[in-house]
Design a protein around this motif. Structure first.
Motif, PDB file in Angstrom:
ATOM      1  N   ALA A  43      10.708   0.486  -5.547  1.00  0.00           N
ATOM      2  CA  ALA A  43       9.407  -0.186  -5.384  1.00  0.00           C
ATOM      3  C   ALA A  43       8.407   0.773  -4.741  1.00  0.00           C
ATOM      4  O   ALA A  43       7.230   0.797  -5.108  1.00  0.00           O
ATOM      5  N   ALA A  44       8.872   1.592  -3.796  1.00  0.00           N
ATOM      6  CA  ALA A  44       7.980   2.558  -3.145  1.00  0.00           C
ATOM      7  C   ALA A  44       7.455   3.568  -4.164  1.00  0.00           C
ATOM      8  O   ALA A  44       6.288   3.957  -4.123  1.00  0.00           O
ATOM      9  N   LEU A  45       8.337   3.975  -5.090  1.00  0.00           N
ATOM     10  CA  LEU A  45       7.934   4.999  -6.066  1.00  0.00           C
ATOM     11  C   LEU A  45       6.937   4.456  -7.096  1.00  0.00           C
ATOM     12  O   LEU A  45       6.261   5.226  -7.775  1.00  0.00           O
ATOM     13  N   ARG A  46       6.824   3.136  -7.199  1.00  0.00           N
ATOM     14  CA  ARG A  46       5.765   2.564  -8.038  1.00  0.00           C
ATOM     15  C   ARG A  46       4.403   2.677  -7.368  1.00  0.00           C
ATOM     16  O   ARG A  46       3.368   2.633  -8.023  1.00  0.00           O
ATOM     17  N   GLU A  47       4.404   2.811  -6.033  1.00  0.00           N
ATOM     18  CA  GLU A  47       3.138   2.807  -5.295  1.00  0.00           C
ATOM     19  C   GLU A  47       2.707   4.194  -4.824  1.00  0.00           C
ATOM     20  O   GLU A  47       1.521   4.439  -4.640  1.00  0.00           O
ATOM     21  N   ALA A  48       3.680   5.083  -4.593  1.00  0.00           N
ATOM     22  CA  ALA A  48       3.357   6.379  -3.981  1.00  0.00           C
ATOM     23  C   ALA A  48       4.011   7.512  -4.749  1.00  0.00           C
ATOM     24  O   ALA A  48       5.106   7.356  -5.290  1.00  0.00           O
ATOM     25  N   LEU A 105       5.862  10.416  -4.038  1.00  0.00           N
ATOM     26  CA  LEU A 105       6.551  11.062  -2.923  1.00  0.00           C
ATOM     27  C   LEU A 105       7.010  12.454  -3.354  1.00  0.00           C
ATOM     28  O   LEU A 105       7.803  12.590  -4.288  1.00  0.00           O
ATOM     29  N   PRO A 106       6.536  13.500  -2.679  1.00  0.00           N
ATOM     30  CA  PRO A 106       7.038  14.843  -2.982  1.00  0.00           C
ATOM     31  C   PRO A 106       8.509  14.941  -2.555  1.00  0.00           C
ATOM     32  O   PRO A 106       8.996  14.091  -1.811  1.00  0.00           O
ATOM     33  N   PRO A 107       9.227  15.973  -3.040  1.00  0.00           N
ATOM     34  CA  PRO A 107      10.673  16.055  -2.792  1.00  0.00           C
ATOM     35  C   PRO A 107      11.072  15.912  -1.323  1.00  0.00           C
ATOM     36  O   PRO A 107      12.045  15.222  -1.013  1.00  0.00           O
ATOM     37  N   ALA A 108      10.320  16.522  -0.420  1.00  0.00           N
ATOM     38  CA  ALA A 108      10.701  16.442   0.999  1.00  0.00           C
ATOM     39  C   ALA A 108      10.554  15.012   1.519  1.00  0.00           C
ATOM     40  O   ALA A 108      11.364  14.542   2.331  1.00  0.00           O
ATOM     41  N   ALA A 109       9.530  14.308   1.043  1.00  0.00           N
ATOM     42  CA  ALA A 109       9.330  12.917   1.466  1.00  0.00           C
ATOM     43  C   ALA A 109      10.457  12.046   0.917  1.00  0.00           C
ATOM     44  O   ALA A 109      10.982  11.164   1.605  1.00  0.00           O
ATOM     45  N   LEU A 110      10.830  12.331  -0.318  1.00  0.00           N
ATOM     46  CA  LEU A 110      11.929  11.586  -0.948  1.00  0.00           C
ATOM     47  C   LEU A 110      13.226  11.769  -0.161  1.00  0.00           C
ATOM     48  O   LEU A 110      14.002  10.833   0.030  1.00  0.00           O
ATOM     49  N   LYS A 111      13.424  12.970   0.317  1.00  0.00           N
ATOM     50  CA  LYS A 111      14.606  13.259   1.114  1.00  0.00           C
ATOM     51  C   LYS A 111      14.629  12.395   2.377  1.00  0.00           C
ATOM     52  O   LYS A 111      15.642  11.775   2.713  1.00  0.00           O
ATOM     53  N   LEU A 112      13.486  12.329   3.063  1.00  0.00           N
ATOM     54  CA  LEU A 112      13.414  11.488   4.269  1.00  0.00           C
ATOM     55  C   LEU A 112      13.629  10.019   3.921  1.00  0.00           C
ATOM     56  O   LEU A 112      14.313   9.287   4.637  1.00  0.00           O
ATOM     57  N   ALA A 113      13.023   9.595   2.804  1.00  0.00           N
ATOM     58  CA  ALA A 113      13.162   8.188   2.393  1.00  0.00           C
ATOM     59  C   ALA A 113      14.627   7.840   2.195  1.00  0.00           C
ATOM     60  O   ALA A 113      15.099   6.787   2.622  1.00  0.00           O
ATOM     61  N   LYS A 114      15.360   8.755   1.548  1.00  0.00           N
ATOM     62  CA  LYS A 114      16.772   8.480   1.262  1.00  0.00           C
ATOM     63  C   LYS A 114      17.597   8.425   2.541  1.00  0.00           C
ATOM     64  O   LYS A 114      18.573   7.697   2.627  1.00  0.00           O
ATOM     65  N   ILE A 115      17.197   9.185   3.546  1.00  0.00           N
ATOM     66  CA  ILE A 115      17.955   9.193   4.800  1.00  0.00           C
ATOM     67  C   ILE A 115      17.560   8.025   5.715  1.00  0.00           C
ATOM     68  O   ILE A 115      18.412   7.365   6.285  1.00  0.00           O
ATOM     69  N   PHE A 116      16.258   7.753   5.838  1.00  0.00           N
ATOM     70  CA  PHE A 116      15.799   6.834   6.891  1.00  0.00           C
ATOM     71  C   PHE A 116      15.435   5.430   6.407  1.00  0.00           C
ATOM     72  O   PHE A 116      15.171   4.553   7.220  1.00  0.00           O
ATOM     73  N   TRP A 117      15.352   5.207   5.105  1.00  0.00           N
ATOM     74  CA  TRP A 117      15.048   3.865   4.597  1.00  0.00           C
ATOM     75  C   TRP A 117      16.315   3.150   4.201  1.00  0.00           C
ATOM     76  O   TRP A 117      17.203   3.787   3.640  1.00  0.00           O
ATOM     77  N   PRO A 118      16.421   1.834   4.404  1.00  0.00           N
ATOM     78  CA  PRO A 118      15.429   1.061   5.131  1.00  0.00           C
ATOM     79  C   PRO A 118      15.429   1.429   6.609  1.00  0.00           C
ATOM     80  O   PRO A 118      16.483   1.689   7.170  1.00  0.00           O
ATOM     81  N   GLY A 119      14.227   1.454   7.204  1.00  0.00           N
ATOM     82  CA  GLY A 119      14.139   1.821   8.610  1.00  0.00           C
ATOM     83  C   GLY A 119      12.721   2.126   9.039  1.00  0.00           C
ATOM     84  O   GLY A 119      11.789   2.083   8.233  1.00  0.00           O
ATOM     85  N   PRO A 120      12.552   2.473  10.337  1.00  0.00           N
ATOM     86  CA  PRO A 120      11.221   2.560  10.935  1.00  0.00           C
ATOM     87  C   PRO A 120      10.506   3.891  10.702  1.00  0.00           C
ATOM     88  O   PRO A 120      10.030   4.531  11.633  1.00  0.00           O
ATOM     89  N   LEU A 121      10.463   4.320   9.439  1.00  0.00           N
ATOM     90  CA  LEU A 121       9.740   5.535   9.064  1.00  0.00           C
ATOM     91  C   LEU A 121       8.678   5.174   8.036  1.00  0.00           C
ATOM     92  O   LEU A 121       8.993   4.566   7.010  1.00  0.00           O
ATOM     93  N   ALA A 136      -1.341   8.129  -3.501  1.00  0.00           N
ATOM     94  CA  ALA A 136      -1.037   6.867  -4.171  1.00  0.00           C
ATOM     95  C   ALA A 136      -0.675   7.136  -5.626  1.00  0.00           C
ATOM     96  O   ALA A 136      -1.214   8.050  -6.261  1.00  0.00           O
ATOM     97  N   ALA A 137       0.266   6.366  -6.157  1.00  0.00           N
ATOM     98  CA  ALA A 137       0.640   6.488  -7.567  1.00  0.00           C
ATOM     99  C   ALA A 137      -0.501   5.960  -8.449  1.00  0.00           C
ATOM    100  O   ALA A 137      -1.311   5.154  -7.994  1.00  0.00           O
ATOM    101  N   ASP A 138      -0.520   6.407  -9.707  1.00  0.00           N
ATOM    102  CA  ASP A 138      -1.608   5.994 -10.605  1.00  0.00           C
ATOM    103  C   ASP A 138      -1.631   4.477 -10.776  1.00  0.00           C
ATOM    104  O   ASP A 138      -2.679   3.864 -10.851  1.00  0.00           O
ATOM    105  N   ARG A 139      -0.419   3.861 -10.826  1.00  0.00           N
ATOM    106  CA  ARG A 139      -0.400   2.401 -11.028  1.00  0.00           C
ATOM    107  C   ARG A 139      -0.201   1.640  -9.720  1.00  0.00           C
ATOM    108  O   ARG A 139       0.247   0.492  -9.735  1.00  0.00           O
ATOM    109  N   CYS A 140      -0.554   2.287  -8.634  1.00  0.00           N
ATOM    110  CA  CYS A 140      -0.445   1.656  -7.309  1.00  0.00           C
ATOM    111  C   CYS A 140      -1.203   0.329  -7.295  1.00  0.00           C
ATOM    112  O   CYS A 140      -2.361   0.258  -7.698  1.00  0.00           O
ATOM    113  N   CYS A 141      -0.546  -0.744  -6.844  1.00  0.00           N
ATOM    114  CA  CYS A 141      -1.207  -2.062  -6.855  1.00  0.00           C
ATOM    115  C   CYS A 141      -1.827  -2.419  -5.512  1.00  0.00           C
ATOM    116  O   CYS A 141      -2.447  -3.461  -5.364  1.00  0.00           O
ATOM    117  N   VAL A 142      -1.648  -1.549  -4.503  1.00  0.00           N
ATOM    118  CA  VAL A 142      -2.198  -1.850  -3.174  1.00  0.00           C
ATOM    119  C   VAL A 142      -3.722  -1.700  -3.229  1.00  0.00           C
ATOM    120  O   VAL A 142      -4.238  -0.662  -3.656  1.00  0.00           O
TER     121      VAL A 142
END
Ligand code: TXA
Ligand code: MG
Length: 322
Positions: free
Chosen positions: A69-74, A76-92, A98-104
């Protein structure tokens, strides 16, 4: 009318309906309570600013149920994706283009090309996101300039009558907002210290984050004015002892004169544990206000681990009012 409901399945389904109809729901996350609205609706988002009495339209964090769901909105460059995989779900919270089809909606993003996004770990937040089925924008559920709420009662004290529903999921475990890291620039930068320590993020990235410790940290995230986290009481930081008329916000027993001490002293963590101190910070600050305390001496808190975020919030709480 504001309904306060224990966050069971029925209440969560009702909350999701309120969001779909453009209403406001306060809900617990693992950090602090959020004031949620349908991220795709500018009308619903506008109600957040009205309820909080925000002086300006600061950009909001979009909460989503998982990485896809996050990748539909943003983007994320590779380093951000790495953090997402480690810390999500969580307080990061990650800031990225924004992604081209970002609905926010633009209002929630304050017209920026970037988006701030996170996947909360709290079971009530996760269930609400699943039931609603789309991104929920949510700032902390307090009046603008007040201390972030860590219980449903704190939310009600600030926002009763201004939100449709408060989901009560008890006290939030971290007690401190998410850490915000921006990948909108190179090298990535910590915009707000928070519930995940800088060192843990740097270890995961294998590099240092740009900038930001101490006073610098106060100006970078848009809308993060110095006196953002403000109790009514005036704080005196780095205190080693109480002056006459002061109450105390202690750390590891430095200020307390022992068991018979009759002065009003609250210890963030008698055993000197920074995680416990973070969890107690906002409720202790509120307790001084509830008692009508005017001046508080604050013991020094070490700067390592979560101490960076705790000291950031204490400096904001102590800084002169706008
Ligand atoms: O723990 C948290 O993050 C809580 C819970 C409810 O998730 N939320 C929270 O939201 O603390 P709020 O609105 O109080 O703080 C969001 C911060 C603001 O300082 C805002 O300026 C920053 O995120 N922010 C949002 N979008 C941004 C963007 N595109 N670029 C830079 N900063 C952004
Ligand atoms: Mg806030």
């Amino acid at each position: 009318m504001t309904t306060i409901a224990r966050a069971d399945d029925e209440a969560i389904a009702r909350a999701a309906r309120i969001l779909r109809e453009g209403g406001l729901v306060a809900f617990p996350t693992e950090t602090v309570y959020g004031l949620g609205a349908d991220a795709s609706s500018a009308r619903a988002t506008a109600k957040i600013y009205a309820a909080k009495g925000r002086p300006s339209f600061n950009p909001l964090i979009a909460h989503v149920c998982d990485l896809s769901a996050a990748l539909r909105e943003a983007k994320l460059p590779p380093a951000a994706l790495k953090l997402a995989k480690i810390f999500w779900p969580g307080p990061l919270t990650l800031v990225a283009p924004a992604a081209d089809r970002c609905c926010v909606c633009d209002l929630a993003r304050a017209g920026l090309e970037t988006i701030a996004i996170r996947v909360p770990a709290h079971p009530v937040a996760a269930a609400l996101l699943r039931a609603f089925g789309g991104p929920i924008v949510a700032p902390s559920a307090n009046l603008s300039g007040h201390v972030s709420p860590v219980t449903a009662e704190h939310v009600a004290a600030d926002l009763s009558g201004k939100v449709d529903m408060i989901l009560d999921g008890g006290r939030t475990p971290a007690g401190l907002e998410s850490t915000i890291v921006s990948f909108a620039e190179e090298p990535p930068r910590m915009l707000r210290p928070g519930a995940i320590a800088r060192a843990d993020i740097e270890a995961a990235l294998g590099r240092e984050l740009a900038g930001l410790s101490g006073a610098e940290a106060q100006i970078v995230a848009p809308g993060m004015t110095a006196s953002h986290y403000a109790p009514r009481a005036r704080l005196r930081l780095e205190a080693r002892a109480l002056e006459p008329g002061e109450a105390g916000l202690d750390f590891a027993g430095l200020l307390s004169g022992g068991a018979q001490d009759s002065r009003f002293i609250l210890d963030l963590s008698p055993r000197g544990d920074l995680i416990e101190a973070a969890a107690n910070l906002f409720s202790h600050l509120r307790a001084f206000d509830a008692r009508g305390v005017e001046r508080v001496a604050v013991a020094p808190v070490p700067q390592d681990g979560l101490g960076e975020a705790i000291n950031d919030r204490l400096r904001r709480a102590a800084s002169p009012r706008e």
